[in-house]
Scaffold this active site. Structure first.
Site, PDB file in Angstrom:
ATOM      1  N   ASP A 115       6.923 -34.319 -47.059  1.00 24.84           N
ATOM      2  CA  ASP A 115       7.164 -34.355 -45.616  1.00 24.84           C
ATOM      3  C   ASP A 115       5.902 -34.013 -44.839  1.00 24.84           C
ATOM      4  OD1 ASP A 115       7.244 -31.756 -46.632  1.00 24.84           O
ATOM      5  OD2 ASP A 115       8.902 -31.101 -45.346  1.00 24.84           O
ATOM      6  N   ASP A 135       5.904 -28.526 -37.613  1.00 21.38           N
ATOM      7  CA  ASP A 135       7.132 -29.248 -37.971  1.00 21.38           C
ATOM      8  C   ASP A 135       8.279 -28.257 -38.091  1.00 21.38           C
ATOM      9  OD1 ASP A 135       9.098 -30.936 -38.856  1.00 21.38           O
ATOM     10  OD2 ASP A 135       8.114 -31.488 -40.725  1.00 21.38           O
TER      11      ASP A 135
END
Length: 265
Positions: A115, A135
């Site tokens: 990710d 994030d």
């Protein structure tokens, strides 16, 4: 059309991405389902095929599938879905023709989560100069990408929901509260719920502001801060540390990798 699948620790996101006609991509539809490594490819298919039908997207319209996962046990069943129900060999982010294509200036490059790597691909493609990516997921990650696109390292902090779960789960009398901005700018609460919300929300803002200030000082050059993930928009309303908010950074990165893979094949 591309089917992009992002397997996170909490949710799996499925997105159908189409060419926007200008050399870029457009998200045509997206859905999410709770992450469960035991969910079979057949179960995914029953759920996904109905959603595709509702949106008027034929199975045959999908000509490419790319997968990013931070839950290795879930990958096999996603591969079964791709092969048995779409007759496609899935592209795995970071592997084969979908390698990330940037240097990793860290001690253990192989330990970087897919990710974070995919976010880095998209952020460098969209923004010039040095970058700090924030994030908001199960964990909140801070990643530094230099002006050449090299990954320089970062920080992993407990996600705000994890922090709240730990607080509530380890105390007898504190109630469960929803994550939101406090009603008042005051940081002195006059009841239990307000005090919890202040501690979690403003405490998290202070943590982010402090870490980003330290990271910028260590980088030594101007660095743009790009935020993504579910809570990015909420926090952006209450702090000025973000230069850009891009909730779709992960999917945009997967689309870039898929385009590279198609060009290489």
């Amino acid at each position: 059309m591309l089917l992009a699948i992002d397997v996170g620790n909490t949710n799996v996101v499925f997105a159908v991405i189409d060419d926007d006609g200008q050399g870029g991509s457009r998200i045509k539809a997206r859905w999410r389902i709770a992450t469960d490594p035991r969910r079979t490819g057949d179960e995914y298919a029953v759920w996904l095929m109905q959603l595709l039908q509702i949106r008027g997207i034929g199975r045959d319209a999908i000509d490419q599938i790319i997968v990013s996962t931070v839950v290795p046990r879930a990958l096999h069943n996603i591969e079964v879905l791709a092969r048995h129900y779409f007759d496609l060999e899935p592209i795995i982010a970071g592997q084969g023709t979908a390698t990330y294509g940037f240097d990793m200036d860290v001690d253990q490059p192989g330990s970087l989560g897919a990710d974070r790597a995919v976010n880095a691909v998209a952020a460098h493609a969209k923004h010039a100069g040095d970058l700090i990516l924030v994030d908001f997921g199960t964990a909140t990650t801070f990643d530094v990408i230099d002006f050449n696109g090299a990954y320089k390292g970062g920080i992993i902090a407990p996600g705000i929901n994890l922090s709240l779960d730990a607080l509530v789960g380890n105390t007898a009398l504190l109630p469960r509260i929803a994550i939101r901005a406090p009603d008042s700018d005051s940081v002195i609460g006059t009841n239990t719920e307000d005090q919890m919300l202040i501690g979690v929300f403003w405490g998290y803002v202070a943590m982010m502001e402090g870490l980003i200030a330290r990271m910028r000082a260590e980088i030594g050059r101007p660095a743009k801060v790009v935020a993504t993930g579910g809570l990015a928009v909420l926090f952006d309303e209450h702090t000025d540390i973000f230069d850009a908010v891009d909730p779709d950074l992960m999917l945009e990165g997967l689309a870039i990798l898929a385009q590279r893979a198609k060009a290489a094949s």
